[in-house]
Design a protein around this motif. Sequence first.
Motif, short mmCIF file in Angstrom:
data_model
loop_
_atom_site.label_atom_id
_atom_site.label_comp_id
_atom_site.label_asym_id
_atom_site.label_seq_id
_atom_site.Cartn_x
_atom_site.Cartn_y
_atom_site.Cartn_z
N ASP A 27 -9.07 -8.17 3.12
CA ASP A 27 -10.45 -8.20 3.97
C ASP A 27 -10.19 -7.70 5.34
O ASP A 27 -10.61 -8.81 6.11
CB ASP A 27 -11.17 -9.37 3.66
N ALA A 28 -9.90 -6.71 5.83
CA ALA A 28 -9.81 -6.34 7.38
C ALA A 28 -11.05 -5.85 7.71
O ALA A 28 -11.39 -4.62 7.76
CB ALA A 28 -8.95 -5.42 7.29
N ARG A 29 -11.98 -7.08 7.99
CA ARG A 29 -13.32 -6.59 8.63
C ARG A 29 -13.38 -5.65 9.74
O ARG A 29 -14.26 -4.79 9.93
CB ARG A 29 -14.04 -7.94 8.83
N ILE A 55 -3.58 1.44 -1.08
CA ILE A 55 -3.69 0.65 -2.27
C ILE A 55 -4.55 -0.51 -2.45
O ILE A 55 -4.63 -1.09 -1.58
CB ILE A 55 -2.36 -0.12 -2.41
N GLY A 56 -5.55 -0.15 -3.25
CA GLY A 56 -6.76 -1.04 -3.42
C GLY A 56 -7.84 -0.63 -4.04
O GLY A 56 -7.67 0.08 -5.13
N GLY A 57 -8.80 -1.00 -3.80
CA GLY A 57 -10.08 -0.77 -4.86
C GLY A 57 -10.94 -0.19 -3.95
O GLY A 57 -10.71 0.85 -3.12
N ASP A 58 -12.39 -0.32 -4.32
CA ASP A 58 -13.57 0.54 -3.58
C ASP A 58 -13.55 0.24 -2.19
O ASP A 58 -13.87 1.39 -1.49
CB ASP A 58 -14.85 0.02 -4.25
N GLY A 59 -13.34 -0.85 -1.66
CA GLY A 59 -13.48 -1.14 -0.27
C GLY A 59 -12.37 -0.46 0.57
O GLY A 59 -12.54 0.43 1.58
N SER A 60 -10.93 -0.35 -0.12
CA SER A 60 -9.84 0.29 0.40
C SER A 60 -10.26 1.80 0.64
O SER A 60 -9.95 2.38 1.43
CB SER A 60 -8.59 -0.01 -0.13
N PHE A 61 -10.72 2.33 -0.64
CA PHE A 61 -10.81 3.67 -0.65
C PHE A 61 -11.95 3.99 0.33
O PHE A 61 -12.08 5.23 0.89
CB PHE A 61 -11.16 4.22 -2.38
N THR A 62 -13.05 3.57 0.27
CA THR A 62 -14.17 3.79 1.23
C THR A 62 -13.90 3.79 2.62
O THR A 62 -14.06 4.77 3.42
CB THR A 62 -15.37 2.86 1.01
N GLY A 63 -12.99 2.84 3.02
CA GLY A 63 -12.28 2.68 4.36
C GLY A 63 -11.42 3.88 4.63
O GLY A 63 -11.61 4.60 5.64
N ALA A 64 -10.47 4.40 3.75
CA ALA A 64 -9.72 5.49 3.63
C ALA A 64 -10.68 6.75 3.87
O ALA A 64 -10.11 7.59 4.72
CB ALA A 64 -8.77 5.45 2.47
N ARG A 65 -11.56 6.79 3.18
CA ARG A 65 -12.31 8.16 3.35
C ARG A 65 -12.83 8.24 4.46
O ARG A 65 -12.86 9.32 5.20
CB ARG A 65 -13.50 8.04 2.21
N LEU A 66 -13.39 7.17 5.20
CA LEU A 66 -14.18 7.07 6.14
C LEU A 66 -13.05 7.20 7.69
O LEU A 66 -13.28 8.22 8.38
CB LEU A 66 -14.68 5.70 6.90
N PHE A 67 -11.86 6.91 7.35
CA PHE A 67 -10.59 7.05 8.12
C PHE A 67 -10.44 8.69 8.51
O PHE A 67 -10.17 9.21 9.44
CB PHE A 67 -9.54 6.11 7.99
#
Length: 71
Positions: A27-29, A55-67
């Motif tokens: 949870d890196a807010r 490596i992760g779930g929906d939150g990780s992949f959402t952050g990766a997509r935005l990045f």
Amino acid sequence: MQTSYLCSHPVVSDIIQRGGTILKTADARVFRSPEGRLKAYNKLKEAQIDGVVVIGGDGSFTGARLFNEEY
């Protein structure tokens, strides 16, 4: 603080049950804000890292997509 792991079978066999805990990234807010992603981008460039494996779930992949879209 340990910064790298030997990814042998015994080390990763139960990683799914531990989630972000093994990576010390739970949870890196700060990454949720544009300023936080800019800070991450600058740290990656400073360390001469040109690729990231998410490596992760929906939150990780959402952050990766935005990045990815931003940088």
